[in-house]
Design a protein around this motif. Structure first.
Motif, PDB file in Angstrom:
ATOM      1  N   GLU A  69       0.849  -1.197   0.000  1.00 39.53           N
ATOM      2  CA  GLU A  69       0.000   0.000   0.000  1.00 39.53           C
ATOM      3  C   GLU A  69       0.880   1.241   0.000  1.00 39.53           C
ATOM      4  O   GLU A  69       1.986   1.227   0.539  1.00 39.53           O
ATOM      5  N   ARG A  71       0.833   5.967  -0.627  1.00 44.72           N
ATOM      6  CA  ARG A  71       0.219   7.274  -0.882  1.00 44.72           C
ATOM      7  C   ARG A  71       1.329   8.230  -1.285  1.00 44.72           C
ATOM      8  O   ARG A  71       2.491   8.033  -0.928  1.00 44.72           O
ATOM      9  N   SER A  82      -1.429  14.733   1.497  1.00 43.47           N
ATOM     10  CA  SER A  82      -1.337  13.287   1.345  1.00 43.47           C
ATOM     11  C   SER A  82      -2.415  12.877   0.354  1.00 43.47           C
ATOM     12  O   SER A  82      -3.601  13.108   0.597  1.00 43.47           O
ATOM     13  N   ARG A  83      -2.012  12.285  -0.770  1.00 49.68           N
ATOM     14  CA  ARG A  83      -2.963  11.999  -1.840  1.00 49.68           C
ATOM     15  C   ARG A  83      -2.875  10.552  -2.316  1.00 49.68           C
ATOM     16  O   ARG A  83      -1.799   9.971  -2.416  1.00 49.68           O
ATOM     17  N   LEU A  84      -4.034  10.022  -2.645  1.00 53.58           N
ATOM     18  CA  LEU A  84      -4.160   8.717  -3.280  1.00 53.58           C
ATOM     19  C   LEU A  84      -3.680   8.847  -4.727  1.00 53.58           C
ATOM     20  O   LEU A  84      -3.876   9.896  -5.349  1.00 53.58           O
ATOM     21  N   ASP A  85      -3.069   7.820  -5.255  1.00 51.22           N
ATOM     22  CA  ASP A  85      -2.584   7.827  -6.631  1.00 51.22           C
ATOM     23  C   ASP A  85      -3.769   7.824  -7.599  1.00 51.22           C
ATOM     24  O   ASP A  85      -4.572   6.895  -7.599  1.00 51.22           O
ATOM     25  N   ASN A  97      -5.852   3.782   0.777  1.00 48.25           N
ATOM     26  CA  ASN A  97      -4.537   3.793   0.159  1.00 48.25           C
ATOM     27  C   ASN A  97      -4.579   3.145  -1.216  1.00 48.25           C
ATOM     28  O   ASN A  97      -5.442   2.314  -1.501  1.00 48.25           O
TER      29      ASN A  97
END
Length: 134
Positions: A69, A71, A82-85, A97
């Motif tokens: 997992e 981020r 903080s970002r999700l792909d 995640n």
């Protein structure tokens, strides 16, 4: 020695690790953090691709395996995000995640595919003009 550059965005799996690439044109810095680095506060720094004008950032990370997992941490003038792909092929949830996924490992199941009979098919037809701006 890092592997040769790979095309694509997101997490690209290679034997022994993964390349992480994201488009973040307004970022001052980008890092990836995840289960592979114990969710470290700093993460693993990504470098701008090419001359830095395209806005893509990437890093080859040895030891990352499918199922890990992760981020992205994007540093901006307004602070860290903080970002999700956005290119993740698998996620834990919509607010969770991203998961490193190897599309070559997908099990297609039966190898003896046979097209269903015509009376068992459902065919949709749609006119493209339905979705055009007027």
């Amino acid at each position: 020695m890092s592997p040769s550059p790979r095309p694509g965005m997101g997490a690209i799996v290679w034997p022994g690790g993964a390349t992480f690439r994201v488009w973040a044109p307004h970022a001052r810095a980008v890092a990836v953090r995840g289960s592979f680095d114990g969710w470290s506060d700093d993460g693993i720094a990504l470098a701008p691709d090419g001359d830095g004008s395209g806005g893509t950032w990437s890093a080859d990370v040895p030891g990352v395996a499918p199922g890990a997992e992760y981020r992205f941490t994007i540093r901006t003038a307004d602070g860290d995000l903080s970002r999700l792909d956005p290119y993740a092929r698998q996620v834990t949830s919509s607010v969770g995640n991203a998961v490193v996924y190897d599309p070559a490992a997908f099990d297609w199941g039966q190898t003896d595919f046979r097209m269903p009979d015509w009376h068992a098919l459902v065919i949709y037809e749609m006119h493209i003009g339905t979705f055009a701006a007027r």
